[in-house]
Design a protein around this motif. Structure first.
Motif, short mmCIF file in Angstrom:
data_model
loop_
_atom_site.label_atom_id
_atom_site.label_comp_id
_atom_site.label_asym_id
_atom_site.label_seq_id
_atom_site.Cartn_x
_atom_site.Cartn_y
_atom_site.Cartn_z
N ALA A 1 0.83 -1.21 0.00
CA ALA A 1 0.00 0.00 0.00
C ALA A 1 0.87 1.26 0.00
N GLN A 2 1.92 1.26 0.82
CA GLN A 2 2.79 2.43 0.89
C GLN A 2 3.53 2.64 -0.43
N LEU A 3 4.06 1.55 -0.98
CA LEU A 3 4.81 1.66 -2.22
C LEU A 3 3.91 2.12 -3.37
N THR A 4 2.71 1.53 -3.46
CA THR A 4 1.80 1.90 -4.54
C THR A 4 1.39 3.35 -4.44
N MET A 5 1.14 3.82 -3.22
CA MET A 5 0.76 5.23 -3.06
C MET A 5 1.91 6.15 -3.44
N ALA A 6 3.12 5.78 -3.05
CA ALA A 6 4.28 6.59 -3.42
C ALA A 6 4.48 6.63 -4.92
N GLN A 7 4.07 5.55 -5.61
CA GLN A 7 4.23 5.49 -7.06
C GLN A 7 3.13 6.25 -7.79
N GLN A 8 1.92 6.28 -7.22
CA GLN A 8 0.78 6.84 -7.94
C GLN A 8 0.43 8.26 -7.57
N VAL A 9 0.73 8.67 -6.34
CA VAL A 9 0.41 10.03 -5.90
C VAL A 9 1.58 10.95 -6.21
N PRO A 10 1.32 12.14 -6.78
CA PRO A 10 2.41 13.05 -7.14
C PRO A 10 3.00 13.73 -5.90
N LEU A 11 3.76 12.98 -5.12
CA LEU A 11 4.35 13.52 -3.90
C LEU A 11 5.49 14.48 -4.23
N ALA A 12 5.44 15.67 -3.62
CA ALA A 12 6.51 16.64 -3.81
C ALA A 12 7.69 16.35 -2.91
N GLY A 13 7.48 15.52 -1.89
CA GLY A 13 8.57 15.16 -1.00
C GLY A 13 8.07 14.33 0.16
N ALA A 14 9.01 13.77 0.92
CA ALA A 14 8.67 12.90 2.04
C ALA A 14 9.51 13.26 3.26
N VAL A 15 8.86 13.19 4.42
CA VAL A 15 9.53 13.38 5.71
C VAL A 15 9.51 12.04 6.43
N ILE A 16 10.66 11.59 6.91
CA ILE A 16 10.76 10.32 7.63
C ILE A 16 10.85 10.59 9.13
N VAL A 17 10.03 9.89 9.90
CA VAL A 17 10.04 10.03 11.36
C VAL A 17 10.65 8.77 11.97
N SER A 18 11.59 8.98 12.90
CA SER A 18 12.23 7.84 13.57
C SER A 18 12.55 8.21 15.00
N THR A 19 12.72 7.20 15.83
CA THR A 19 13.27 7.42 17.16
C THR A 19 14.77 7.14 17.10
N PRO A 20 15.53 7.50 18.14
CA PRO A 20 17.00 7.46 18.01
C PRO A 20 17.63 6.08 17.96
N GLN A 21 16.96 5.05 18.51
CA GLN A 21 17.65 3.77 18.67
C GLN A 21 17.87 3.06 17.33
N ASP A 22 18.85 2.19 17.31
CA ASP A 22 19.28 1.54 16.08
C ASP A 22 18.17 0.73 15.42
#
Length: 390
Positions: A251-272
């Motif tokens: 679902a994530q990959l298909t949306m990234a392929q089909q929706v004209p995204l101008a950019g993406a922000v990645i959210v993470s916590t600090p741990q490895d």
């Protein structure tokens, strides 16, 4: 009176398939039908090459289902999933495709509208200048809280902002923004987004009871997302923030392929362990040519309210180091703060609840850096490639 799947199927059998061969049910074009709160959800699978011309078929299916007594609404979308068996039925009498005699005039404009390099399969949404995704490689890192506060930060900086809750399985925006009730429609076709704190909002949580489990496969998820994106009266927006589902599945990959995204922000916590999943998200967007606007380190540190002592509960700086290593902008670090959690649970995110507070300033700064990265990427794209003479 409750509506059954059988009643919906009977109505759908009145819709002829492509080229008037059979009906869409017997041809295997209709997905599993889901009914919740008197609303019907399903998708119609069509040949990818003929997706644009199938819109009247989708509209007809939606129309006959809405006409069933007891139906409050219908979410019907086209999907161009390729199948080995079921999709071959509607296609056999498709001599128009290999026959270039009659439709050359109709076929010619299509390549002009969609250049094959990066625009293939992606079309813009009227009224929306830019769409950015807020994503994470895994759940539980505070992605939705970050997304809504970035959206509020962008609005606080003077922009017209909307937010699409794309997490079908766990929609958070109704809770985070304190919005309840069903969305209204325009002429019974286009949904009106809900509004609060200056944001226009759409979420599956408005359409289905929060205790109703969404047991859907990829095509159904994409169908619902497509309708929430393209059949909503978003109006003029400078930016639409999309709270993506966690992970890097179909679902994530298909949306990234089909929706004209101008950019993406990645959210993470600090741990490895979280950063390993964040890298997967970064790589997914890179593979589909979506610009990476930056990384946010959430739950970065904790300040004890009684002593003022700082604790790095999940480690510290891991996301920033990862951003430097990958050459991706670091947008900022958000502390593990009780007030952020309390305001989110109360339906009043911290940027709206305490706009002059320290945490709100952090989110506003992240929003400003995100917008700056977006504008920088836009300027670079408009400038085009530079030519070097040797």
């Amino acid at each position: 009176m409750s509506v059954t799947k059988e009643a919906v199927i009977d109505r759908l059998k009145t819709i002829s398939g492509p080229d008037f061969s059979g009906n869409i049910v017997d041809l295997g074009m209709v997905s599993e039908i889901f009914i919740a709160d008197a609303k019907v959800f399903f998708s119609i699978t069509v040949p990818a090459a003929r997706a644009q011309e199938m819109e009247p078929l989708r509209a007809a299916a939606e129309r006959v289902v809405k006409a069933i007594p007891g139906i409050a609404g219908a979410v019907v979308a086209l999907t161009a999933e390729k199948k080995s068996g079921g999709m071959e039925a509607p296609v056999p009498q498709r001599p128009a495709a290999p026959r270039p005699a009659t439709p050359p005039a109709a076929a010619a404009p299509a390549p002009r509208q969609a250049p094959p390099s990066q625009s293939s399969g992606k079309r813009g949404v009227p009224g929306i200048e830019a769409i950015i995704a807020v994503a994470s490689g895994k759940g539980g890192v505070g992605k939705s809280t970050t997304a809504v506060n970035i959206a509020l930060g962008l609005a606080a900086n003077g922009l017209k902002v909307g937010i699409l809750d794309a997490d079908i399985y766990g929609p958070s925006m109704p809770k985070l923004l304190g919005i309840h009730g069903k969305p209204e429609t325009v002429d019974g076709k286009v949904l009106k987004p809900k509004e609060n704190y200056g944001l226009k909002v759409m979420s599956m949580g408005f359409l289905v009871d929060e205790e109703t489990p969404m047991i859907w496969r990829g095509p159904m998820v994409m169908s619902a997302l497509t309708q929430m994106l393209r059949e909503v009266e978003w109006g003029p927006l400078d930016v639409l923030v999309v709270d993506m589902p966690p992970g890097t599945g179909d679902a994530q990959l298909t949306m990234a392929q089909q929706v004209p995204l101008a950019g993406a922000v990645i959210v993470s916590t600090p741990q490895d362990l979280a950063l390993i999943d964040a890298r997967k998200g970064l790589n997914m967007f890179r593979k589909v040519d979506v610009p990476l606007l930056g990384i946010v380190e959430n739950m970065s540190y904790f300040i004890a309210p009684d002593t003022g002592k700082r604790y790095d509960i999940f480690g510290h700086g891991g996301a920033q180091r990862e951003a430097e290593r990958l050459g991706v902008p670091f947008l900022g670090a958000v502390p593990l703060e009780m007030g952020i959690r309390e305001s989110s649970d109360a339906g009043s995110p911290v940027v709206a609840a305490k706009p002059d507070g320290a945490e709100a300033k952090i989110y506003k700064d992240i929003a400003a850096r995100t917008w700056a990265q977006l504008q920088a990427g836009k300027s670079a794209a408009e400038a085009g490639p530079s030519i070097v003479f040797e």
